[in-house]
Design a protein around this motif. Structure first.
Motif, short mmCIF file in Angstrom:
data_model
loop_
_atom_site.label_atom_id
_atom_site.label_comp_id
_atom_site.label_asym_id
_atom_site.label_seq_id
_atom_site.Cartn_x
_atom_site.Cartn_y
_atom_site.Cartn_z
N ASP A 86 0.81 -1.22 0.00
CA ASP A 86 0.00 0.00 0.00
C ASP A 86 0.84 1.27 0.00
N ALA A 87 2.16 1.13 0.13
CA ALA A 87 3.03 2.31 0.14
C ALA A 87 3.90 2.41 -1.11
N LYS A 88 3.70 1.53 -2.08
CA LYS A 88 4.58 1.47 -3.25
C LYS A 88 4.56 2.78 -4.05
N GLU A 89 3.39 3.31 -4.33
CA GLU A 89 3.32 4.50 -5.17
C GLU A 89 3.95 5.71 -4.48
N ALA A 90 3.65 5.89 -3.22
CA ALA A 90 4.22 7.02 -2.48
C ALA A 90 5.74 6.90 -2.39
N ALA A 91 6.22 5.67 -2.17
CA ALA A 91 7.66 5.44 -2.08
C ALA A 91 8.33 5.76 -3.41
N ARG A 92 7.68 5.38 -4.51
CA ARG A 92 8.23 5.65 -5.84
C ARG A 92 8.42 7.16 -6.04
N GLU A 93 7.42 7.93 -5.69
CA GLU A 93 7.52 9.38 -5.84
C GLU A 93 8.61 9.96 -4.94
N ARG A 94 8.68 9.45 -3.72
CA ARG A 94 9.65 9.97 -2.76
C ARG A 94 11.08 9.67 -3.22
N VAL A 95 11.30 8.45 -3.69
CA VAL A 95 12.64 8.05 -4.13
C VAL A 95 13.07 8.84 -5.35
N CYS A 96 12.18 9.01 -6.31
CA CYS A 96 12.54 9.78 -7.51
C CYS A 96 12.84 11.24 -7.17
N ALA A 97 12.10 11.78 -6.23
CA ALA A 97 12.39 13.15 -5.78
C ALA A 97 13.75 13.23 -5.09
N ALA A 98 14.08 12.19 -4.33
CA ALA A 98 15.39 12.15 -3.67
C ALA A 98 16.52 12.13 -4.69
#
Length: 285
Positions: free
Chosen positions: A40-52
């Motif tokens: 349930d956290a995959k999409e949010a993690a994807r955005e966070r990692v790409c921003a990092a």
């Protein structure tokens, strides 16, 4: 030569961990979208990692993204986002064939990944061990093999044993494949994060086998890992001695070169130069 002594997994869903990673002395970071992130956290993690990745705040550390595996529902979106973010590498779990590598390569190209974004292929299954040579040679874009020792042990039904005896065949096959293809190779993780003596012993074994570094799951493992995989002062001094003796003998026209009572050949000079190059690359970080 890019030093990859210590390569730390960081959970992509944990913003605090991603921030802390900016201060850690690991040679490389893998921002993880796979095991460390719940469905349930995959999409949010994807955005966070790409921003990092886009932030450029990680200094000289090599920063990679581990995407979800080819057979998962998140894989395609992960790969598109990673390609566009442009990390140093995309880490792909459970690569089992040359075709898997070529599929990833084409997808990176189609999604506009910069040329510097390479592929790190994780070898985690018995079939990957048996196909390690074809995987390692499948693409110029593939730069690193990463051992997934936990999954390999599970697939083998292996029990913990001294010296990782059940895994040695797979580790050796993968190492042979990496060297035959001119790639770097990283050892798998050590699970007992409080057991630094055990960690150092396993890291030392990996270095003796010929691995370039080790993947880590805790910041406390970074210091011993960097130390174990760096050339010692004694090794650096000996390497300089070998090269100096060889060059001096060649200038004099001598056919035989000895250092500390041992004959020196071209292969010893090449290994001495590799040690010095690695030491210089570490110092430059």
């Amino acid at each position: 030569m890019a030093p990859r002594r210590s390569v730390l997994y960081m959970p992509g869903a944990n913003e605090r961990a991603l921030e802390k990673a900016k201060t850690l002395p690991a040679d490389a970071l893998i921002l993880d979208l796979e095991d460390a992130v719940s469905p349930d956290a995959k999409e949010a993690a994807r955005e966070r990692v790409c921003a990092a990745i886009a932030s450029g705040d990680y200094g000289p550390r090599e920063v990679a993204i581990r995407i979800n595996g080819i057979d998962t529902e998140w894989h395609d979106a992960d790969l598109r986002a990673a390609a566009q973010a442009g990390p140093a590498a995309v880490v792909v779990p459970k690569v089992n064939s040359a075709r898997d590598v070529m599929t990833i390569e084409r997808a990176l190209e189609l999604n506009g990944a910069p040329e510097y974004t390479t592929i790190w292929a994780m070898l985690e299954t018995p079939v990957a061990m048996l196909r390690a040579e074809e995987i390692a040679a499948a693409s110029e874009r593939l730069s690193v093999l990463v051992m997934g020792t936990n999954d390999l042990a599970k697939e083998l039904h292996a029990e913990p044993a001294a010296g990782r005896a059940p895994l040695v065949a797979g580790l050796s096959l993968s190492l042979l494949a990496a060297r035959a293809a001119g790639k770097q190779i990283l050892d798998g993780v050590y699970n007992e994060v409080q057991d630094l003596a055990g960690f150092e012993a396993e890291a030392t074994q990996a270095r003796q086998f010929g691995f370039d570094g080790k993947t880590l799951i805790h910041p406390g493992q970074i210091e011993p890992c960097n130390r174990v995989f760096a050339p010692s002062d004694e090794a650096i001094a000996h390497a300089r001695k070998v090269i100096d003796a060889f060059e001096s003998a060649r200038a004099k026209g001598d056919a035989v070169v000895t250092v500390d009572g041992r004959m020196v050949e071209n292969l010893h000079v090449a290994e001495a130069q590799r040690i010095l190059d690695l030491a210089d690359a570490i110092a430059a970080k």
